[in-house]
Write a protein that holds these residues in place. Structure first.
Motif, PDB file in Angstrom:
ATOM      1  N   MET A  75       0.819  -1.326   0.173  1.00 21.44           N
ATOM      2  CA  MET A  75      -0.056  -0.124   0.006  1.00 21.44           C
ATOM      3  C   MET A  75       0.559   1.222  -0.028  1.00 21.44           C
ATOM      4  SD  MET A  75      -3.301  -1.137   2.245  1.00 21.44           S
ATOM      5  CE  MET A  75      -3.218   0.010   3.294  1.00 21.44           C
ATOM      6  N   PHE A  76       1.446   1.580   0.998  1.00 14.68           N
ATOM      7  CA  PHE A  76       2.467   2.546   1.362  1.00 14.68           C
ATOM      8  C   PHE A  76       4.031   1.905   1.012  1.00 14.68           C
ATOM      9  CE2 PHE A  76      -1.069   3.529   3.775  1.00 14.68           C
ATOM     10  CZ  PHE A  76      -1.501   4.596   3.383  1.00 14.68           C
ATOM     11  N   ASP A  77       4.843   2.859   0.443  1.00 15.68           N
ATOM     12  CA  ASP A  77       6.207   2.389   0.151  1.00 15.68           C
ATOM     13  C   ASP A  77       7.049   2.970   1.402  1.00 15.68           C
ATOM     14  OD1 ASP A  77       6.070   1.297  -2.281  1.00 15.68           O
ATOM     15  OD2 ASP A  77       6.570   2.950  -3.427  1.00 15.68           O
ATOM     16  N   VAL A  78       6.881   2.216   2.373  1.00  8.40           N
ATOM     17  CA  VAL A  78       7.517   2.160   3.889  1.00  8.40           C
ATOM     18  C   VAL A  78       8.661   1.232   3.886  1.00  8.40           C
ATOM     19  CG1 VAL A  78       7.318   2.397   6.120  1.00  8.40           C
ATOM     20  CG2 VAL A  78       5.590   3.337   4.793  1.00  8.40           C
ATOM     21  N   SER A  79       9.873   1.833   4.056  1.00 11.42           N
ATOM     22  CA  SER A  79      11.000   0.764   4.179  1.00 11.42           C
ATOM     23  C   SER A  79      11.280   0.304   5.666  1.00 11.42           C
ATOM     24  CB  SER A  79      12.329   1.279   3.545  1.00 11.42           C
ATOM     25  OG  SER A  79      12.737   2.374   4.467  1.00 11.42           O
ATOM     26  N   PHE A  80      11.958  -0.452   5.695  1.00 10.47           N
ATOM     27  CA  PHE A  80      12.253  -1.362   7.327  1.00 10.47           C
ATOM     28  C   PHE A  80      12.587  -0.025   8.206  1.00 10.47           C
ATOM     29  CE2 PHE A  80      14.587  -3.700  10.511  1.00 10.47           C
ATOM     30  CZ  PHE A  80      13.420  -4.322  10.962  1.00 10.47           C
ATOM     31  N   THR A  81      13.800   0.798   7.703  1.00 10.17           N
ATOM     32  CA  THR A  81      14.126   1.827   8.419  1.00 10.17           C
ATOM     33  C   THR A  81      13.080   2.878   8.917  1.00 10.17           C
ATOM     34  OG1 THR A  81      15.162   2.891   6.649  1.00 10.17           O
ATOM     35  CG2 THR A  81      16.537   1.321   7.737  1.00 10.17           C
ATOM     36  N   GLU A  82      12.350   3.107   7.994  1.00 10.16           N
ATOM     37  CA  GLU A  82      11.234   4.144   8.464  1.00 10.16           C
ATOM     38  C   GLU A  82      10.344   3.492   9.145  1.00 10.16           C
ATOM     39  OE1 GLU A  82       9.580   4.890   4.535  1.00 10.16           O
ATOM     40  OE2 GLU A  82      11.273   6.346   3.705  1.00 10.16           O
ATOM     41  N   LEU A  83      10.060   2.148   9.133  1.00 10.26           N
ATOM     42  CA  LEU A  83       9.244   1.355  10.328  1.00 10.26           C
ATOM     43  C   LEU A  83       9.971   1.735  11.891  1.00 10.26           C
ATOM     44  CD1 LEU A  83       7.819  -1.632   8.580  1.00 10.26           C
ATOM     45  CD2 LEU A  83       6.562   0.496   9.260  1.00 10.26           C
ATOM     46  N   ILE A  84      11.003   1.547  11.706  1.00  6.93           N
ATOM     47  CA  ILE A  84      11.862   1.229  12.879  1.00  6.93           C
ATOM     48  C   ILE A  84      11.839   2.846  13.573  1.00  6.93           C
ATOM     49  CG2 ILE A  84      14.125   1.233  14.176  1.00  6.93           C
ATOM     50  CD1 ILE A  84      14.654  -1.074  12.482  1.00  6.93           C
ATOM     51  N   VAL A  85      11.897   3.973  12.664  1.00  8.02           N
ATOM     52  CA  VAL A  85      11.862   5.360  13.059  1.00  8.02           C
ATOM     53  C   VAL A  85      10.507   5.775  13.696  1.00  8.02           C
ATOM     54  CG1 VAL A  85      11.932   7.580  12.446  1.00  8.02           C
ATOM     55  CG2 VAL A  85      13.769   6.001  11.510  1.00  8.02           C
ATOM     56  N   ILE A  86       9.330   5.130  13.148  1.00  6.44           N
ATOM     57  CA  ILE A  86       7.896   5.385  13.422  1.00  6.44           C
ATOM     58  C   ILE A  86       7.731   4.465  14.797  1.00  6.44           C
ATOM     59  CG2 ILE A  86       5.631   4.977  12.859  1.00  6.44           C
ATOM     60  CD1 ILE A  86       6.096   5.333  10.044  1.00  6.44           C
ATOM     61  N   GLY A  87       8.089   3.212  14.937  1.00  5.18           N
ATOM     62  CA  GLY A  87       8.059   2.669  16.221  1.00  5.18           C
ATOM     63  C   GLY A  87       8.779   3.344  17.555  1.00  5.18           C
ATOM     64  N   VAL A  88       9.825   3.929  17.099  1.00  2.00           N
ATOM     65  CA  VAL A  88      10.698   4.776  18.150  1.00  2.00           C
ATOM     66  C   VAL A  88      10.019   6.045  18.554  1.00  2.00           C
ATOM     67  CG1 VAL A  88      12.844   5.775  18.819  1.00  2.00           C
ATOM     68  CG2 VAL A  88      13.000   3.776  17.827  1.00  2.00           C
TER      69      VAL A  88
END
Length: 165
Positions: free
Chosen positions: A1-14
């Motif tokens: 759906m969205f182009d979200v990479s793994f590093t961006e997911l870690i940043v959102i989680g933090v």
């Protein structure tokens, strides 16, 4: 759906951990998981509905083709039946005309060969022109030759021989 990479997911989680804190983060993650599950089911339902509509539309088109083909076959059968019926009617009319002609000819023949009313059973027809005269019956009985009596010849007897010793 969205182009979200793994590093961006870690940043959102933090960032979520810092903003929400460790106590509210599991509840929010659970709620987000439920919402994502609902969204996926909704997308799946919409896709399946669209697929069903496409299949239903294809089936409707196929049904229309079959119906039009059936109507064409029905019309051709009706036209064939009508042409056969017309030829049968014309044959029946010809047969009726032929039967009528034969009956008229038979009636004419009956009138032609019918005896004249002046001729009765007592009239001697042998003297009428065109009728053969009857010949007198002269049947002389000839004697049949008698069959000669057959004599049977006796078979010669064989002498009996006897040995006397």
């Amino acid at each position: 759906m969205f182009d979200v990479s793994f590093t961006e997911l870690i940043v959102i989680g933090v960032v979520a951990l810092i903003v929400l804190g460790p106590e509210r983060l599991p509840k929010v993650a659970r709620t987000v998981g439920h919402l994502l599950g609902r969204a996926q089911r909704y997308v799946h339902d919409v896709k399946s509905d669209i697929q069903r509509e496409i299949e239903l539309d294809e089936l409707r088109k196929f049904k229309q083709q079959i119906d039009s083909t059936a109507q064409d076959v029905n019309q051709s059968l009706r036209s064939a039946t009508d042409s056969l019926r017309a030829s049968g009617d014309s044959l029946r009319a010809e047969l009726d005309d032929t039967a009528r002609t034969v009956n008229e000819a038979a009636a004419d023949i009956q009138r032609t060969i019918a005896p004249h009313p002046a001729i009765t059973a007592e009239t001697d027809t042998s003297k009428l022109p065109g009728t053969p005269a009857t010949l007198p019956a002269t049947a002389a009985a000839e004697p049949t030759p008698a069959a000669p009596a057959a004599s049977q010849a006796e078979a010669p007897k064989s002498p009996s021989t006897g040995n006397a010793t």
